[in-house]
Write a protein that holds these residues in place. Structure first.
Motif, PDB file in Angstrom:
ATOM      1  N   ASP A 205       0.811  -1.227   0.000  1.00  0.00           N
ATOM      2  CA  ASP A 205       0.000   0.000   0.000  1.00  0.00           C
ATOM      3  C   ASP A 205       0.839   1.270   0.000  1.00  0.00           C
ATOM      4  O   ASP A 205       0.497   2.249  -0.658  1.00  0.00           O
ATOM      5  CB  ASP A 205      -0.914   0.029   1.240  1.00  0.00           C
ATOM      6  CG  ASP A 205      -2.109  -0.894   1.067  1.00  0.00           C
ATOM      7  OD1 ASP A 205      -2.480  -1.142  -0.110  1.00  0.00           O
ATOM      8  OD2 ASP A 205      -2.646  -1.361   2.079  1.00  0.00           O
ATOM      9  N   VAL A 206       1.928   1.253   0.776  1.00  0.00           N
ATOM     10  CA  VAL A 206       2.722   2.477   0.951  1.00  0.00           C
ATOM     11  C   VAL A 206       3.212   3.013  -0.389  1.00  0.00           C
ATOM     12  O   VAL A 206       3.307   4.228  -0.589  1.00  0.00           O
ATOM     13  CB  VAL A 206       3.905   2.238   1.923  1.00  0.00           C
ATOM     14  CG1 VAL A 206       4.868   1.179   1.385  1.00  0.00           C
ATOM     15  CG2 VAL A 206       4.659   3.537   2.200  1.00  0.00           C
ATOM     16  N   SER A 209       0.650   5.171  -1.969  1.00  0.00           N
ATOM     17  CA  SER A 209       0.150   6.248  -1.107  1.00  0.00           C
ATOM     18  C   SER A 209       0.532   7.640  -1.597  1.00  0.00           C
ATOM     19  O   SER A 209      -0.102   8.627  -1.232  1.00  0.00           O
ATOM     20  CB  SER A 209       0.687   6.067   0.318  1.00  0.00           C
ATOM     21  OG  SER A 209       2.106   6.330   0.333  1.00  0.00           O
ATOM     22  N   GLY A 210       1.602   7.736  -2.366  1.00  0.00           N
ATOM     23  CA  GLY A 210       2.078   9.044  -2.793  1.00  0.00           C
ATOM     24  C   GLY A 210       2.796   9.801  -1.682  1.00  0.00           C
ATOM     25  O   GLY A 210       3.156  10.963  -1.855  1.00  0.00           O
ATOM     26  N   HIS A 211       3.044   9.144  -0.548  1.00  0.00           N
ATOM     27  CA  HIS A 211       3.701   9.788   0.597  1.00  0.00           C
ATOM     28  C   HIS A 211       5.201   9.496   0.515  1.00  0.00           C
ATOM     29  O   HIS A 211       5.661   8.434   0.914  1.00  0.00           O
ATOM     30  CB  HIS A 211       3.089   9.235   1.888  1.00  0.00           C
ATOM     31  CG  HIS A 211       3.447  10.021   3.110  1.00  0.00           C
ATOM     32  ND1 HIS A 211       4.750  10.191   3.522  1.00  0.00           N
ATOM     33  CD2 HIS A 211       2.662  10.680   3.999  1.00  0.00           C
ATOM     34  CE1 HIS A 211       4.758  10.922   4.616  1.00  0.00           C
ATOM     35  NE2 HIS A 211       3.507  11.246   4.926  1.00  0.00           N
ATOM     36  N   HIS A 212       5.962  10.464   0.008  1.00  0.00           N
ATOM     37  CA  HIS A 212       7.361  10.203  -0.347  1.00  0.00           C
ATOM     38  C   HIS A 212       8.222   9.800   0.836  1.00  0.00           C
ATOM     39  O   HIS A 212       9.069   8.915   0.720  1.00  0.00           O
ATOM     40  CB  HIS A 212       7.961  11.417  -1.057  1.00  0.00           C
ATOM     41  CG  HIS A 212       7.284  11.706  -2.363  1.00  0.00           C
ATOM     42  ND1 HIS A 212       7.237  10.775  -3.374  1.00  0.00           N
ATOM     43  CD2 HIS A 212       6.591  12.781  -2.807  1.00  0.00           C
ATOM     44  CE1 HIS A 212       6.555  11.274  -4.399  1.00  0.00           C
ATOM     45  NE2 HIS A 212       6.139  12.492  -4.082  1.00  0.00           N
ATOM     46  N   ALA A 213       8.004  10.451   1.993  1.00  0.00           N
ATOM     47  CA  ALA A 213       8.825  10.123   3.173  1.00  0.00           C
ATOM     48  C   ALA A 213       8.557   8.685   3.620  1.00  0.00           C
ATOM     49  O   ALA A 213       9.480   7.944   3.961  1.00  0.00           O
ATOM     50  CB  ALA A 213       8.553  11.101   4.306  1.00  0.00           C
ATOM     51  N   ASN A 214       7.257   8.292   3.602  1.00  0.00           N
ATOM     52  CA  ASN A 214       6.928   6.919   3.998  1.00  0.00           C
ATOM     53  C   ASN A 214       7.495   5.911   3.010  1.00  0.00           C
ATOM     54  O   ASN A 214       7.950   4.829   3.399  1.00  0.00           O
ATOM     55  CB  ASN A 214       5.410   6.738   4.098  1.00  0.00           C
ATOM     56  CG  ASN A 214       4.844   7.454   5.315  1.00  0.00           C
ATOM     57  OD1 ASN A 214       5.604   7.999   6.125  1.00  0.00           O
ATOM     58  ND2 ASN A 214       3.517   7.461   5.428  1.00  0.00           N
ATOM     59  N   VAL A 215       7.445   6.239   1.708  1.00  0.00           N
ATOM     60  CA  VAL A 215       8.014   5.356   0.684  1.00  0.00           C
ATOM     61  C   VAL A 215       9.506   5.179   0.941  1.00  0.00           C
ATOM     62  O   VAL A 215      10.023   4.052   0.954  1.00  0.00           O
ATOM     63  CB  VAL A 215       7.778   5.907  -0.737  1.00  0.00           C
ATOM     64  CG1 VAL A 215       8.605   5.129  -1.764  1.00  0.00           C
ATOM     65  CG2 VAL A 215       6.300   5.867  -1.100  1.00  0.00           C
ATOM     66  N   GLN A 217      11.163   5.555   3.714  1.00  0.00           N
ATOM     67  CA  GLN A 217      11.407   4.794   4.941  1.00  0.00           C
ATOM     68  C   GLN A 217      11.163   3.297   4.699  1.00  0.00           C
ATOM     69  O   GLN A 217      11.945   2.444   5.128  1.00  0.00           O
ATOM     70  CB  GLN A 217      10.495   5.311   6.061  1.00  0.00           C
ATOM     71  CG  GLN A 217      10.839   4.705   7.415  1.00  0.00           C
ATOM     72  CD  GLN A 217       9.765   4.971   8.462  1.00  0.00           C
ATOM     73  OE1 GLN A 217       8.825   5.759   8.245  1.00  0.00           O
ATOM     74  NE2 GLN A 217       9.883   4.309   9.599  1.00  0.00           N
ATOM     75  N   TRP A 218      10.083   2.993   3.990  1.00  0.00           N
ATOM     76  CA  TRP A 218       9.757   1.585   3.690  1.00  0.00           C
ATOM     77  C   TRP A 218      10.865   0.950   2.859  1.00  0.00           C
ATOM     78  O   TRP A 218      11.278  -0.179   3.122  1.00  0.00           O
ATOM     79  CB  TRP A 218       8.421   1.516   2.939  1.00  0.00           C
ATOM     80  CG  TRP A 218       7.991   0.114   2.611  1.00  0.00           C
ATOM     81  CD1 TRP A 218       7.274  -0.729   3.407  1.00  0.00           C
ATOM     82  CD2 TRP A 218       8.260  -0.593   1.396  1.00  0.00           C
ATOM     83  NE1 TRP A 218       7.085  -1.934   2.767  1.00  0.00           N
ATOM     84  CE2 TRP A 218       7.676  -1.877   1.532  1.00  0.00           C
ATOM     85  CE3 TRP A 218       8.934  -0.277   0.221  1.00  0.00           C
ATOM     86  CZ2 TRP A 218       7.750  -2.833   0.532  1.00  0.00           C
ATOM     87  CZ3 TRP A 218       9.014  -1.238  -0.775  1.00  0.00           C
ATOM     88  CH2 TRP A 218       8.415  -2.505  -0.623  1.00  0.00           C
TER      89      TRP A 218
END
Ligand code: 6GU
Length: 235
Positions: A205-206, A209-215, A217-218
Motif C-alpha cells: 500500500d505504501v 500512497s504518494g507519501h514520499h517520506a513513507n516510501v 522509509q519503507w
C-alpha cells in the motif's frame, strides 16, 4: 574508453554488441575490439596450450602466442595515440571483483583483457607484462568457470555502465545494490510496477500512497531486511 579482449573463443564475446553496450559502442562511448588468440600461432594446429611443468591434470596456455598477441594489441593502441593500458587477467585465483573495482576500472582510458582457458595462462605472461604496465588478476566470485570469457563479459558490463552517458538516467545508478553513497552496504529494495494486483498479490500500500517520506522509509527497511537475509556478511 578503449577495450581490447583476446580470447580463443571470440564469438563468445558477441553478446557485448547487444543492448546497453551495443548502444554505447554505436554512440562512440566505448571502442571495443575482440581478437582471436590463434591469429598469433604459427603451427599447423594453431596450438595455444601444452602440458603443465611439474605434472598434474589439464593443460596450460603457452606464453608465446600471448606475448605476440598482447604486444600487437598494445602496439596498435599506442600507435593510435592511446595513453597507457591496464591489463586484466580473469582467473578464479584473482582478487575478488566488486563495485569499487568496477568504478576504478571505469576511470581508466584503456583496458586489455586476456581470457585464459584450461588451467590458466603460463604465469610468466602476467609477470612479464607487470614490468611494462599495471596488471590485475581478477576473479568474479568463489566458483570455477571453464574460461575467462564469461567473467570478462561480466566485468565489462559492470564497468561500461558506469561510464558517463552509457546509462540513460544516471540516477538509476544511485539506489541500486552495491552502489556507493547513502545506500552503500545494502542490497536494493524490492520493486513493483502495474498492475496493482497480480495473481492475488497486491503491491504494498505504501508505494501507492504518494507519501514520499513513507516510501523512502519503507524502502530503507526493506533493503535492510533483504541484506540481513541474503547478505548478512554486508551488515
Ligand atoms: Cl575470472 N575465471 C574463471 N575461469 N573462473 C572464475 C573466474 C574467472 N571468477 C570466478 N570463477
Amino acid at each position: 574508453m578503449r577495450i581490447d579482449v583476446v580470447s580463443v573463443f571470440p564469438d563468445y564475446l558477441a553478446g557485448l554488441k547487444l543492448s546497453l553496450l551495443g548502444r554505447a559502442q554505436a554512440d562512440g562511448l566505448v571502442d571495443l575490439a575482440v581478437h582471436d588468440l590463434r591469429q598469433w600461432t604459427h603451427d599447423r594446429h594453431r596450438t595455444v596450450d601444452d602440458t603443465p611443468y611439474g605434472g598434474g591434470p589439464g593443460m596450460v596456455m603457452k606464453p608465446e602466442p600471448w606475448g605476440e598477441a598482447l604486444d600487437a594489441v598494445l602496439e596498435r593502441g599506442s600507435a593510435a595515440g592511446l595513453p597507457s593500458a591496464r591489463l586484466v587477467v580473469p582467473t578464479p585465483a584473482g582478487r575478488r571483483f566488486d563495485q569499487p573495482t568496477a568504478q576504478r576500472l571505469a576511470d581508466e582510458p584503456w583496458l586489455v583483457f586476456a581470457c585464459g582457458r584450461y588451467e590458466g595462462i603460463d604465469q610468466r605472461v602476467a609477470d612479464h607484462y607487470a614490468e611494462r604496465l599495471p596488471v590485475e588478476e581478477i576473479s568474479i566470485g568463489d566458483y570455477v568457470l571453464s574460461g575467462g570469457e564469461v567473467a570478462v563479459m561480466a566485468i565489462i558490463e559492470a564497468v561500461a555502465r558506469l561510464l558517463p552517458g552509457v546509462v540513460g538516467n544516471p540516477e538509476s545508478l544511485v539506489e541500486e545494490s552495491h552502489a556507493p553513497g547513502e545506500w552503500s552496504g545494502l542490497v536494493e529494495y524490492p520493486v513493483y510496477t502495474k498492475p496493482p494486483v497480480w495473481r492475488g498479490l497486491a503491491v504494498p500500500d505504501v508505494l501507492l500512497s504518494g507519501h514520499h517520506a513513507n516510501v523512502a522509509q519503507w524502502r530503507r527497511e526493506q533493503a535492510r531486511r533483504r541484506t540481513a537475509v541474503h547478505r548478512p556478511d554486508l551488515l
